[in-house]
Design a protein around this motif. Structure first.
Motif, PDB file in Angstrom:
ATOM      1  N   VAL A   1      -5.041   7.262   9.013  1.00 56.66           N
ATOM      2  CA  VAL A   1      -5.512   6.458   7.880  1.00 56.66           C
ATOM      3  C   VAL A   1      -6.910   5.934   8.181  1.00 56.66           C
ATOM      4  O   VAL A   1      -7.148   5.349   9.224  1.00 56.66           O
TER       5      VAL A   1
ATOM      6  N   ALA B   1       5.637   9.076   3.558  1.00 60.90           N
ATOM      7  CA  ALA B   1       5.217   7.679   3.734  1.00 60.90           C
ATOM      8  C   ALA B   1       5.774   7.120   5.038  1.00 60.90           C
ATOM      9  O   ALA B   1       5.070   6.432   5.774  1.00 60.90           O
TER      10      ALA B   1
ATOM     11  N   TRP C   1       2.153   1.801  -3.485  1.00 60.16           N
ATOM     12  CA  TRP C   1       1.110   2.370  -4.328  1.00 60.16           C
ATOM     13  C   TRP C   1       0.931   3.860  -4.055  1.00 60.16           C
ATOM     14  O   TRP C   1       0.790   4.655  -4.983  1.00 60.16           O
ATOM     15  N   LEU C   2       0.914   4.256  -2.783  1.00 58.99           N
ATOM     16  CA  LEU C   2       0.777   5.673  -2.440  1.00 58.99           C
ATOM     17  C   LEU C   2       1.917   6.498  -3.010  1.00 58.99           C
ATOM     18  O   LEU C   2       1.708   7.583  -3.557  1.00 58.99           O
TER      19      LEU C   2
ATOM     20  N   ALA D   1      -6.165   9.043   3.589  1.00 61.66           N
ATOM     21  CA  ALA D   1      -4.954   9.132   4.407  1.00 61.66           C
ATOM     22  C   ALA D   1      -4.620  10.606   4.551  1.00 61.66           C
ATOM     23  O   ALA D   1      -4.547  11.328   3.557  1.00 61.66           O
TER      24      ALA D   1
ATOM     25  N   VAL E   1       0.840  -1.202   0.000  1.00 57.24           N
ATOM     26  CA  VAL E   1       0.000   0.000   0.000  1.00 57.24           C
ATOM     27  C   VAL E   1       0.873   1.251   0.000  1.00 57.24           C
ATOM     28  O   VAL E   1       0.576   2.230  -0.694  1.00 57.24           O
ATOM     29  N   MET E   2       1.976   1.218   0.761  1.00 54.21           N
ATOM     30  CA  MET E   2       2.884   2.355   0.756  1.00 54.21           C
ATOM     31  C   MET E   2       3.482   2.565  -0.633  1.00 54.21           C
ATOM     32  O   MET E   2       3.569   3.690  -1.116  1.00 54.21           O
TER      33      MET E   2
ATOM     34  N   HIS F   1       0.287   8.315  -6.131  1.00 51.37           N
ATOM     35  CA  HIS F   1      -0.317   9.515  -5.544  1.00 51.37           C
ATOM     36  C   HIS F   1       0.715  10.580  -5.180  1.00 51.37           C
ATOM     37  O   HIS F   1       0.366  11.580  -4.543  1.00 51.37           O
TER      38      HIS F   1
ATOM     39  N   ILE G   1      -1.938  13.302   5.458  1.00 49.31           N
ATOM     40  CA  ILE G   1      -0.486  13.432   5.563  1.00 49.31           C
ATOM     41  C   ILE G   1      -0.191  14.565   6.537  1.00 49.31           C
ATOM     42  O   ILE G   1      -0.447  15.729   6.253  1.00 49.31           O
TER      43      ILE G   1
ATOM     44  N   LEU H   1       3.175  10.580  -3.041  1.00 47.41           N
ATOM     45  CA  LEU H   1       3.660  10.674  -1.670  1.00 47.41           C
ATOM     46  C   LEU H   1       5.185  10.601  -1.670  1.00 47.41           C
ATOM     47  O   LEU H   1       5.776   9.791  -2.376  1.00 47.41           O
TER      48      LEU H   1
END
Length: 85
Positions: free
Chosen positions: A74, A66, A54-55, A81, A51-52, A59, A83, A61
């Motif tokens: 989250v 992260a 992918w972010l 999420a 998932v990290m 996205h 930030i 990040l």
């Protein structure tokens, strides 16, 4: 202090990848193509940090964002999420 120029991001084209393999030198800022990103995400699909990845990949990040992400920020049900760090 005088401001420095930000490096210009370059796409990892096939020619740049080949030059990097031959010389070991790479651009200071390089971004993956869509195909390279898809290959990476397929490779890490079973990783517990998927998932990290992918972010970061999809996205924008940053690594520090992260690393600083806390579960309290989250909401998996809402797909959000926040930030904070």
């Amino acid at each position: 202090m005088p401001s420095s120029r930000r490096p210009h991001a370059l796409v990892w084209t096939a020619q740049r990848v080949e030059a990097w393999r031959q010389t070991g030198q790479r651009p200071s800022v390089a971004v993956w193509t869509t195909e390279q990103t898809a290959t990476f995400l397929s490779f890490v699909a079973a990783d517990w940090l998927v998932v990290m990845w992918w972010l970061i990949a999809l996205h924008g990040l940053r690594r520090g964002e992260a690393a600083g992400l806390r579960w309290a920020y989250v909401d998996l049900d809402a797909g959000v999420a926040m930030i904070e760090q």
